[in-house]
Design a protein around this motif. Structure first.
Motif, PDB file in Angstrom:
ATOM      1  N   GLU A  92       0.931  -1.301   0.128  1.00 33.74           N
ATOM      2  CA  GLU A  92      -0.016   0.013   0.018  1.00 33.74           C
ATOM      3  C   GLU A  92       0.875   1.418   0.055  1.00 33.74           C
ATOM      4  N   ALA A  93       1.873   1.468   0.982  1.00 29.09           N
ATOM      5  CA  ALA A  93       2.732   2.356   0.826  1.00 29.09           C
ATOM      6  C   ALA A  93       3.407   2.463  -0.404  1.00 29.09           C
ATOM      7  N   PHE A  94       3.864   1.486  -0.942  1.00 26.44           N
ATOM      8  CA  PHE A  94       4.527   1.531  -2.199  1.00 26.44           C
ATOM      9  C   PHE A  94       3.604   2.130  -3.505  1.00 26.44           C
ATOM     10  N   GLN A  95       2.587   1.636  -3.479  1.00 24.00           N
ATOM     11  CA  GLN A  95       1.280   2.200  -4.396  1.00 24.00           C
ATOM     12  C   GLN A  95       1.105   3.691  -4.114  1.00 24.00           C
ATOM     13  N   GLU A  96       1.055   4.060  -3.069  1.00 19.62           N
ATOM     14  CA  GLU A  96       0.861   5.353  -2.623  1.00 19.62           C
ATOM     15  C   GLU A  96       1.847   6.482  -3.061  1.00 19.62           C
ATOM     16  N   ALA A  97       3.013   6.205  -3.212  1.00 24.96           N
ATOM     17  CA  ALA A  97       4.083   6.667  -3.787  1.00 24.96           C
ATOM     18  C   ALA A  97       3.794   6.885  -5.062  1.00 24.96           C
ATOM     19  N   LYS A  98       3.812   5.600  -5.582  1.00 25.39           N
ATOM     20  CA  LYS A  98       3.435   5.816  -7.308  1.00 25.39           C
ATOM     21  C   LYS A  98       2.344   6.411  -7.457  1.00 25.39           C
ATOM     22  N   LEU A  99       1.022   6.387  -6.710  1.00 25.74           N
ATOM     23  CA  LEU A  99       0.154   7.299  -7.266  1.00 25.74           C
ATOM     24  C   LEU A  99       0.430   8.790  -7.205  1.00 25.74           C
ATOM     25  N   LYS A 100       1.128   9.290  -6.020  1.00 22.99           N
ATOM     26  CA  LYS A 100       1.727  10.750  -6.218  1.00 22.99           C
ATOM     27  C   LYS A 100       2.317  11.002  -7.535  1.00 22.99           C
ATOM     28  N   GLU A 101       3.159  10.078  -8.073  1.00 23.44           N
ATOM     29  CA  GLU A 101       3.890  10.332  -9.247  1.00 23.44           C
ATOM     30  C   GLU A 101       2.759  10.441 -10.390  1.00 23.44           C
ATOM     31  N   ALA A 102       1.833   9.576 -10.475  1.00 28.09           N
ATOM     32  CA  ALA A 102       0.961   9.415 -11.452  1.00 28.09           C
ATOM     33  C   ALA A 102       0.097  10.782 -11.628  1.00 28.09           C
ATOM     34  N   LEU A 103      -0.286  11.194 -10.423  1.00 32.58           N
ATOM     35  CA  LEU A 103      -1.000  12.527 -10.287  1.00 32.58           C
ATOM     36  C   LEU A 103      -0.502  13.457 -10.616  1.00 32.58           C
ATOM     37  N   ASP A 104       0.803  13.757 -10.188  1.00 34.52           N
ATOM     38  CA  ASP A 104       1.687  14.945 -10.704  1.00 34.52           C
ATOM     39  C   ASP A 104       1.788  14.838 -12.257  1.00 34.52           C
ATOM     40  N   TYR A 105       2.047  13.664 -12.846  1.00 36.22           N
ATOM     41  CA  TYR A 105       2.161  13.488 -14.325  1.00 36.22           C
ATOM     42  C   TYR A 105       0.984  13.978 -15.146  1.00 36.22           C
ATOM     43  N   LEU A 106      -0.089  13.397 -14.520  1.00 32.97           N
ATOM     44  CA  LEU A 106      -1.436  13.712 -15.321  1.00 32.97           C
ATOM     45  C   LEU A 106      -1.848  15.309 -15.128  1.00 32.97           C
ATOM     46  N   SER A 107      -1.435  15.937 -14.158  1.00 34.52           N
ATOM     47  CA  SER A 107      -2.031  17.373 -13.880  1.00 34.52           C
ATOM     48  C   SER A 107      -1.086  18.137 -14.640  1.00 34.52           C
ATOM     49  N   GLN A 108       0.288  17.591 -15.053  1.00 39.94           N
ATOM     50  CA  GLN A 108       0.975  18.469 -15.975  1.00 39.94           C
ATOM     51  C   GLN A 108       0.788  18.098 -17.313  1.00 39.94           C
ATOM     52  N   ASN A 109       0.314  16.843 -17.680  1.00 40.42           N
ATOM     53  CA  ASN A 109       0.498  16.562 -19.154  1.00 40.42           C
ATOM     54  C   ASN A 109      -0.880  16.111 -19.874  1.00 40.42           C
ATOM     55  N   SER A 110      -1.660  15.724 -19.118  1.00 45.88           N
ATOM     56  CA  SER A 110      -3.193  15.257 -19.708  1.00 45.88           C
ATOM     57  C   SER A 110      -4.158  16.443 -19.905  1.00 45.88           C
TER      58      SER A 110
END
Length: 429
Positions: free
Chosen positions: A14-32
């Motif tokens: 869960e902790a691993f996925q939460e770190a990955k989720l933050k990366e995904a959200l940052d990427y989407l907010s900048q590029n999608s």
């Protein structure tokens, strides 16, 4: 070849996925373009999404969004796109997905660890019995995954039992990648041509597109009919173009394993809230590490159950059970809720049936009707009665059944541009 994260505790995953989720959200907010608009319209501050539970603060993404705003999901310049694929369009218009070089590498990694999950090793030879053309992601993914695993692959493509057997006897593959019902045609051809199925060298089949297990992971009728003649291991795999990720059974054959580094899963109810553990819900996914067209809280339309108990293979990740059905194909019939896979399982009990297709429609008062067109070279009232009795015993209701010519049914099952058989025709508006 078990990735380290797949054997960690639930808290560590869960902790691993939460770190990955933050990366995904940052990427989407900048590029999608789509998700930038999505966040603005719903006043979402991604900094407030800290845990997997916080995902419920973000409205879901649907297939309708993809169909209406397809290009707005692309996060990279066109010059970075090196491949285009399309969805099969089972529940609506097909959607185009763009992939970058990094996305193809991710796809290869996904399939390599998925094949390894099923016990495939670098010294194995796999026969690919699905198409690689027609902008089909799966065939390409399998090829890339086998190559990354270091195994060999024979690209035969779909259909033609004679050609499939010619390749098996000539190149001696150890695994098949196949739609399971086609194995019945392979068995029939082998029996007619005196080929010894169980000395062919085939150890197992990675099966796609059809369920061959019941909810308790026992073999359903289709699975039983295959294995009573051909003593091979059957491995279920569940995937979709939108996910760019597969859930494949390990050798324990107790559901398809999650790869935490590639995808976050939720099972949601009709109000888009998580279902209780053990309950059936609609699989909703957030992709991790996708570059061109990542998705956030995307509702797949597939109804299923998650299993959280540790697996004997050593993986601690959740497993997804057989698909109960597609949400849009749910049928309310004479007070009973049905999904087409349950009807398919009843029909697969009858060897006398050569082909069938299920048609769903609305009657004049707007309620659901079912017509199943069936073909047999020995049609009779007695056989029809047996089928109706079996429906009553298994599902408590009997849909309308109609004898048809096999050619008529095959024309419905295999439309010209389809990449897989069409078993359900839904005419409801």
């Amino acid at each position: 070849m078990i990735p380290d994260i797949e054997t960690k505790s639930a808290a560590e995953i869960e902790a691993f996925q939460e770190a990955k989720l933050k990366e995904a959200l940052d990427y989407l907010s900048q590029n999608s373009p789509f998700y930038k608009r999505h966040f603005e319209q719903h006043s979402i501050s991604i900094s407030e999404i800290q845990t997997l539970e916080d995902l419920t603060k973000i409205p879901v993404t649907t297939k309708d969004d993809l169909q209406r705003f397809d290009d707005d999901f692309i996060c990279v310049p066109k010059s970075k796109i090196i491949d285009y694929v399309t969805t099969s369009g089972t529940l609506g218009d097909p959607v185009t997905f763009a992939l970058t070089d990094a996305d193809l590498e991710r796809l290869a990694y996904n399939e390599a660890i998925s094949f390894a999950c099923a016990g495939v090793k670098s010294e194995d030879v796999l026969q690919l019995m699905t198409t690689m053309d027609r902008r089909f992601m799966a065939g390409l993914a399998y090829f890339l995954g086998v190559r990354k695993l270091g195994a060999a692959i024979i690209r035969v493509g779909a259909g033609i039992p004679e050609l499939q057997w010619d390749s098996i006897l000539k190149f001696q593959p150890t695994y098949l990648i196949v739609v399971p019902s086609f194995l019945l045609k392979m068995i029939e051809y082998a029996q007619q041509h005196h080929i010894d199925l169980n000395s062919s060298g085939i150890k197992g089949a990675i099966c796609i597109g059809e369920a061959f297990r019941n909810d308790d992971f026992s073999l359903n009728t289709l699975g039983q009919k295959i294995t009573e003649h051909w003593q091979i291991d059957l491995f279920s795999t569940y995937a979709s173009t939108e996910m760019s990720t597969a859930f494949t059974e390990c050798e324990a054959q107790q559901g398809g394993h999650l790869h935490p580094e590639l995808i976050i899963t939720e099972l949601l109810d009709e109000h888009n809230q998580p279902v209780k553990e053990g309950a059936i819900g609609e699989l909703t996914i957030t992709t991790l590490g996708v570059e061109a067209m990542p998705l956030l809280r995307f509702k797949t339309g597939d109804m299923m159950q998650a299993h959280h108990s540790p697996c004997q293979c050593g993986r601690t990740t959740l497993r997804l059970g057989p698909i109960a059905g597609r949400k849009k194909q749910m049928i309310k019939y004479k007070g009973t809720t049905l999904y087409p896979p349950a009807m398919e399982n009843v029909l697969n009990n009858f060897n006398q049936l050569e082909s069938f297709v299920i048609e769903i429609s609305h009657n004049t008062i707007g309620t659901d009707e079912i017509l199943i067109k069936i073909a047999s070279n020995v049609p009779s009232e007695s056989l029809l009665g047996q089928i109706k009795d079996h429906f009553r015993a298994k599902l408590r209701v009997t849909p309308k059944l109609e004898w048809c010519d096999k050619k008529e049914i095959d024309a419905l099952r295999f439309p010209k541009l389809s990449r897989k058989p069409v078993l359900v025709i839904d005419k409801r508006k």
